[in-house]
Design a protein around this motif. Structure first.
Motif, mmCIF file in Angstrom:
data_model
loop_
_atom_site.group_PDB
_atom_site.id
_atom_site.type_symbol
_atom_site.label_atom_id
_atom_site.label_comp_id
_atom_site.label_asym_id
_atom_site.label_seq_id
_atom_site.Cartn_x
_atom_site.Cartn_y
_atom_site.Cartn_z
ATOM 1 N N VAL A 163 86.243 -35.194 68.385
ATOM 2 C CA VAL A 163 86.803 -33.907 67.969
ATOM 3 C C VAL A 163 85.756 -33.084 67.229
ATOM 4 N N SER A 164 84.979 -33.744 66.360
ATOM 5 C CA SER A 164 83.983 -32.989 65.599
ATOM 6 C C SER A 164 82.855 -32.478 66.496
ATOM 7 N N VAL A 217 79.767 -28.062 57.679
ATOM 8 C CA VAL A 217 80.897 -28.899 57.244
ATOM 9 C C VAL A 217 81.330 -29.832 58.368
ATOM 10 N N ILE A 218 81.443 -29.300 59.555
ATOM 11 C CA ILE A 218 81.850 -30.116 60.701
ATOM 12 C C ILE A 218 80.765 -31.139 61.042
ATOM 13 N N LEU A 219 79.503 -30.765 60.887
ATOM 14 C CA LEU A 219 78.405 -31.706 61.123
ATOM 15 C C LEU A 219 78.452 -32.871 60.143
ATOM 16 N N SER A 242 79.586 -38.600 59.255
ATOM 17 C CA SER A 242 80.333 -39.648 58.558
ATOM 18 C C SER A 242 81.052 -40.590 59.527
ATOM 19 N N ASN A 243 81.258 -40.165 60.739
ATOM 20 C CA ASN A 243 81.904 -41.006 61.746
ATOM 21 C C ASN A 243 80.898 -41.616 62.709
ATOM 22 N N ILE A 244 79.702 -41.861 62.245
ATOM 23 C CA ILE A 244 78.657 -42.414 63.097
ATOM 24 C C ILE A 244 78.967 -43.860 63.486
#
Length: 117
Positions: free
Chosen positions: A29-30, A59-61, A66-68
């Motif tokens: 999604v991001s 912000v989205i990056l 963080s979801n790596i």
């Protein structure tokens, strides 16, 4: 024994995949939102609009970074795919004896078996 170990490895990979399913969805999604922000940044004509799109993109990056851990889930999905392919691989059980005669039906069977490989 080999199939049992592949089955256990598949269960472990499935568990890792399911544990990382949330971060995988959020990463997808991001990345999609980053694409949308980039397209809107390119369409924007005002300086304030471009600055606002850059701020939103950062912000989205940060959410994407963080979801790596979703990459671990993707690797587990690939391992699960490879294990599935190894477990369902068929052995070629076709045995055709070649004879010195030129019987057309024997040649047909041999050629048909070669096409089905």
């Amino acid at each position: 024994m080999k199939k049992f170990l592949l089955f256990i490895a598949g269960l472990v990979a499935l568990g890792i995949l399911l544990a990382n399913l949330g971060p995988m969805v959020l990463l997808g999604v991001s990345v999609w939102l980053l694409y949308v922000v980039f397209k809107q940044f390119m369409k924007s004509d005002s300086t304030f609009g471009k600055i606002a799109w850059i701020a939103l993109g950062l912000v989205i990056l940060s959410i994407a970074v963080s979801n790596i851990f979703a990459v671990i889930g993707l690797a587990a999905a690939y391992v699960l795919y490879v294990i599935y392919k190894k477990m369902t691989k068929r052995k070629d059980d076709t045995v055709i004896e070649s004879s010195s005669t030129s019987d057309p039906f024997t040649n047909f069977e041999r050629q048909w078996a070669e096409l089905n490989k």
